[in-house]
Scaffold this motif. Sequence first.
Motif, PDB file in Angstrom:
ATOM      1  N   LEU A  23      34.122  70.936  84.058  1.00  0.00           N
ATOM      2  CA  LEU A  23      34.290  70.495  82.754  1.00  0.00           C
ATOM      3  C   LEU A  23      33.404  69.218  82.545  1.00  0.00           C
ATOM      4  CD1 LEU A  23      35.336  71.095  79.968  1.00  0.00           C
ATOM      5  CD2 LEU A  23      37.603  69.836  80.756  1.00  0.00           C
ATOM      6  N   ASN A  24      33.816  68.209  83.597  1.00  0.00           N
ATOM      7  CA  ASN A  24      33.179  67.027  83.259  1.00  0.00           C
ATOM      8  C   ASN A  24      31.566  66.939  83.274  1.00  0.00           C
ATOM      9  OD1 ASN A  24      35.550  65.517  82.788  1.00  0.00           O
ATOM     10  ND2 ASN A  24      35.732  65.133  84.922  1.00  0.00           N
ATOM     11  N   THR A  25      31.174  67.639  84.286  1.00  0.00           N
ATOM     12  CA  THR A  25      29.639  67.881  84.500  1.00  0.00           C
ATOM     13  C   THR A  25      28.953  68.485  83.426  1.00  0.00           C
ATOM     14  OG1 THR A  25      30.036  68.035  86.913  1.00  0.00           O
ATOM     15  CG2 THR A  25      27.844  68.622  85.876  1.00  0.00           C
ATOM     16  N   VAL A  26      29.676  69.492  82.710  1.00  0.00           N
ATOM     17  CA  VAL A  26      29.189  70.353  81.593  1.00  0.00           C
ATOM     18  C   VAL A  26      29.103  69.318  80.446  1.00  0.00           C
ATOM     19  CG1 VAL A  26      29.320  72.241  79.936  1.00  0.00           C
ATOM     20  CG2 VAL A  26      29.632  72.573  82.354  1.00  0.00           C
ATOM     21  N   ARG A  27      29.946  68.640  80.296  1.00  0.00           N
ATOM     22  CA  ARG A  27      30.201  67.676  79.366  1.00  0.00           C
ATOM     23  C   ARG A  27      28.935  66.647  79.142  1.00  0.00           C
ATOM     24  NH1 ARG A  27      36.705  66.612  78.770  1.00  0.00           N
ATOM     25  NH2 ARG A  27      37.140  68.274  76.875  1.00  0.00           N
ATOM     26  N   GLN A  59      19.496  62.253  89.127  1.00  0.00           N
ATOM     27  CA  GLN A  59      20.407  61.231  89.219  1.00  0.00           C
ATOM     28  C   GLN A  59      21.399  61.697  90.117  1.00  0.00           C
ATOM     29  OE1 GLN A  59      21.918  61.064  85.284  1.00  0.00           O
ATOM     30  NE2 GLN A  59      20.260  59.559  84.621  1.00  0.00           N
ATOM     31  N   ARG A  60      21.859  62.745  89.896  1.00  0.00           N
ATOM     32  CA  ARG A  60      22.876  63.392  91.080  1.00  0.00           C
ATOM     33  C   ARG A  60      22.694  63.250  92.746  1.00  0.00           C
ATOM     34  NH1 ARG A  60      24.168  64.537  86.369  1.00  0.00           N
ATOM     35  NH2 ARG A  60      26.305  64.794  85.852  1.00  0.00           N
ATOM     36  N   GLU A  61      21.143  63.681  92.968  1.00  0.00           N
ATOM     37  CA  GLU A  61      20.605  63.671  94.220  1.00  0.00           C
ATOM     38  C   GLU A  61      20.609  62.063  94.573  1.00  0.00           C
ATOM     39  OE1 GLU A  61      16.958  65.754  93.582  1.00  0.00           O
ATOM     40  OE2 GLU A  61      17.896  67.520  94.137  1.00  0.00           O
ATOM     41  N   GLU A  62      20.074  61.256  93.773  1.00  0.00           N
ATOM     42  CA  GLU A  62      20.101  59.794  94.243  1.00  0.00           C
ATOM     43  C   GLU A  62      21.587  59.026  94.603  1.00  0.00           C
ATOM     44  OE1 GLU A  62      17.804  58.196  91.159  1.00  0.00           O
ATOM     45  OE2 GLU A  62      15.878  59.067  91.924  1.00  0.00           O
ATOM     46  N   VAL A  86      24.860  71.500  87.939  1.00  0.00           N
ATOM     47  CA  VAL A  86      23.652  71.182  87.177  1.00  0.00           C
ATOM     48  C   VAL A  86      22.714  72.312  87.397  1.00  0.00           C
ATOM     49  CG1 VAL A  86      21.748  69.435  86.777  1.00  0.00           C
ATOM     50  CG2 VAL A  86      24.189  68.573  86.928  1.00  0.00           C
ATOM     51  N   GLU A  87      22.491  72.583  88.699  1.00  0.00           N
ATOM     52  CA  GLU A  87      21.444  73.429  89.313  1.00  0.00           C
ATOM     53  C   GLU A  87      21.610  74.903  88.693  1.00  0.00           C
ATOM     54  OE1 GLU A  87      22.098  72.959  93.539  1.00  0.00           O
ATOM     55  OE2 GLU A  87      20.252  71.527  93.617  1.00  0.00           O
ATOM     56  N   SER A  88      22.899  75.211  88.436  1.00  0.00           N
ATOM     57  CA  SER A  88      23.418  76.566  87.921  1.00  0.00           C
ATOM     58  C   SER A  88      22.400  76.718  86.395  1.00  0.00           C
ATOM     59  CB  SER A  88      24.647  76.772  87.925  1.00  0.00           C
ATOM     60  OG  SER A  88      25.252  76.007  86.659  1.00  0.00           O
TER      61      SER A  88
END
Length: 147
Positions: A23-27, A59-62, A86-88
Amino acid sequence: MSLSDNIMADMKKAMKDHDKIKLNTVRMIKSALMNEKIKLGHDLNADEELTVLSREKKQREESIEEFINASRNDLAEETKKELTVVESYMPKQMSKDELAKIVKDTIKEVDAKGKSDFGKVMKALMPKVKGRADGKEASAVVRDNLN
Protein backbone atom coordinates in the motif's frame (compact mmCIF):
# COMPACT_ATOMS: atom_id res chain seq x y z
CA MET A 1 -5.80 -1.16 -18.48
CA SER A 2 -3.61 1.91 -17.96
CA LEU A 3 -0.92 2.19 -15.31
CA SER A 4 -3.08 4.59 -13.29
CA ASP A 5 -5.96 2.12 -13.31
CA ASN A 6 -3.62 -0.71 -12.26
CA ILE A 7 -2.26 1.38 -9.42
CA MET A 8 -5.72 2.31 -8.16
CA ALA A 9 -6.88 -1.32 -8.29
CA ASP A 10 -3.73 -2.50 -6.51
CA MET A 11 -4.09 0.21 -3.88
CA LYS A 12 -7.66 -0.90 -3.11
CA LYS A 13 -6.57 -4.54 -2.95
CA ALA A 14 -3.65 -3.71 -0.65
CA MET A 15 -6.03 -1.82 1.65
CA LYS A 16 -8.41 -4.77 1.81
CA ASP A 17 -5.53 -7.22 2.38
CA HIS A 18 -3.92 -4.97 5.03
CA ASP A 19 -0.63 -5.17 3.11
CA LYS A 20 1.13 -2.07 4.44
CA ILE A 21 4.32 -2.34 2.39
CA LYS A 22 2.47 -2.73 -0.92
CA LEU A 23 0.00 0.00 0.00
CA ASN A 24 2.74 2.47 0.95
CA THR A 25 4.78 1.65 -2.14
CA VAL A 26 1.82 1.99 -4.48
CA ARG A 27 0.97 5.32 -2.85
CA MET A 28 4.56 6.52 -3.38
CA ILE A 29 4.42 5.50 -7.05
CA LYS A 30 1.06 7.24 -7.47
CA SER A 31 2.45 10.36 -5.83
CA ALA A 32 5.56 10.34 -8.03
CA LEU A 33 3.40 9.98 -11.14
CA MET A 34 1.14 12.83 -10.01
CA ASN A 35 4.13 15.08 -9.25
CA GLU A 36 5.56 14.39 -12.71
CA LYS A 37 2.17 15.13 -14.28
CA ILE A 38 2.01 18.47 -12.46
CA LYS A 39 5.62 19.28 -13.35
CA LEU A 40 5.07 18.58 -17.06
CA GLY A 41 1.60 20.12 -17.16
CA HIS A 42 -0.09 17.30 -19.08
CA ASP A 43 -1.17 13.68 -18.74
CA LEU A 44 1.79 11.32 -18.84
CA ASN A 45 2.38 9.08 -21.84
CA ALA A 46 3.78 5.56 -21.50
CA ASP A 47 7.41 6.70 -21.88
CA GLU A 48 7.05 9.34 -19.17
CA GLU A 49 5.40 6.82 -16.83
CA LEU A 50 8.26 4.41 -17.50
CA THR A 51 10.77 7.15 -16.68
CA VAL A 52 9.09 7.73 -13.31
CA LEU A 53 9.00 4.01 -12.55
CA SER A 54 12.67 3.67 -13.49
CA ARG A 55 13.52 6.53 -11.14
CA GLU A 56 11.58 4.89 -8.31
CA LYS A 57 13.32 1.57 -8.97
CA LYS A 58 16.76 3.16 -9.01
CA GLN A 59 16.07 5.02 -5.74
CA ARG A 60 15.18 1.77 -4.02
CA GLU A 61 18.20 -0.07 -5.42
CA GLU A 62 20.48 2.68 -4.13
CA SER A 63 18.73 2.66 -0.75
CA ILE A 64 19.19 -1.10 -0.42
CA GLU A 65 22.90 -0.72 -1.11
CA GLU A 66 23.21 2.07 1.47
CA PHE A 67 21.26 0.12 4.10
CA ILE A 68 23.46 -2.94 3.60
CA ASN A 69 26.62 -0.82 3.88
CA ALA A 70 25.24 0.66 7.13
CA SER A 71 24.39 -2.83 8.48
CA ARG A 72 20.67 -2.01 8.53
CA ASN A 73 19.42 -5.32 7.17
CA ASP A 74 15.91 -4.70 8.53
CA LEU A 75 15.51 -1.61 6.35
CA ALA A 76 17.20 -3.33 3.41
CA GLU A 77 14.66 -6.19 3.55
CA GLU A 78 11.72 -3.79 3.67
CA THR A 79 13.12 -1.82 0.73
CA LYS A 80 13.63 -5.06 -1.25
CA LYS A 81 9.91 -5.75 -0.82
CA GLU A 82 9.15 -2.23 -2.09
CA LEU A 83 11.46 -2.82 -5.05
CA THR A 84 9.52 -5.97 -5.94
CA VAL A 85 6.29 -3.94 -6.01
CA VAL A 86 7.85 -1.25 -8.23
CA GLU A 87 9.26 -3.88 -10.61
CA SER A 88 5.82 -5.45 -10.97
CA TYR A 89 4.70 -2.34 -12.91
CA MET A 90 7.73 -2.28 -15.20
CA PRO A 91 8.08 -4.12 -18.52
CA LYS A 92 9.86 -7.47 -18.59
CA GLN A 93 13.64 -7.04 -18.39
CA MET A 94 15.84 -8.08 -21.32
CA SER A 95 18.10 -11.09 -21.09
CA LYS A 96 21.85 -10.57 -21.47
CA ASP A 97 21.70 -12.18 -24.93
CA GLU A 98 18.94 -9.83 -26.12
CA LEU A 99 20.86 -6.83 -24.80
CA ALA A 100 24.10 -7.99 -26.45
CA LYS A 101 22.33 -8.38 -29.81
CA ILE A 102 20.80 -4.89 -29.62
CA VAL A 103 24.19 -3.44 -28.62
CA LYS A 104 25.92 -5.09 -31.59
CA ASP A 105 23.21 -3.86 -33.97
CA THR A 106 23.48 -0.34 -32.54
CA ILE A 107 27.28 -0.33 -32.89
CA LYS A 108 26.88 -1.25 -36.59
CA GLU A 109 24.10 1.30 -36.99
CA VAL A 110 26.18 4.24 -35.69
CA ASP A 111 29.36 2.87 -37.30
CA ALA A 112 31.34 2.91 -34.05
CA LYS A 113 35.03 2.05 -34.37
CA GLY A 114 36.39 2.16 -30.81
CA LYS A 115 36.18 3.47 -27.27
CA SER A 116 35.93 7.07 -28.47
CA ASP A 117 32.47 6.28 -29.92
CA PHE A 118 31.09 5.06 -26.56
CA GLY A 119 28.86 8.13 -26.05
CA LYS A 120 27.48 7.95 -29.57
CA VAL A 121 26.54 4.27 -29.10
CA MET A 122 24.94 4.88 -25.68
CA LYS A 123 22.92 7.82 -27.02
CA ALA A 124 21.48 5.61 -29.77
CA LEU A 125 21.07 2.54 -27.53
CA MET A 126 19.28 3.88 -24.45
CA PRO A 127 15.98 4.82 -26.14
CA LYS A 128 15.82 1.27 -27.55
CA VAL A 129 16.25 -0.43 -24.16
CA LYS A 130 14.60 2.16 -21.91
CA GLY A 131 13.00 0.46 -18.91
CA ARG A 132 13.88 -3.00 -20.18
CA ALA A 133 17.59 -2.98 -19.32
CA ASP A 134 19.69 -1.39 -16.60
CA GLY A 135 21.89 1.49 -17.76
CA LYS A 136 24.96 0.16 -15.93
CA GLU A 137 24.55 -3.25 -17.53
CA ALA A 138 24.04 -1.69 -20.96
CA SER A 139 27.16 0.48 -20.64
CA ALA A 140 29.22 -2.55 -19.56
CA VAL A 141 28.08 -4.53 -22.63
CA VAL A 142 28.83 -1.55 -24.91
CA ARG A 143 32.28 -1.14 -23.33
CA ASP A 144 33.03 -4.85 -23.82
CA ASN A 145 31.95 -4.73 -27.46
CA LEU A 146 33.96 -1.60 -28.25
CA ASN A 147 37.21 -3.04 -26.86
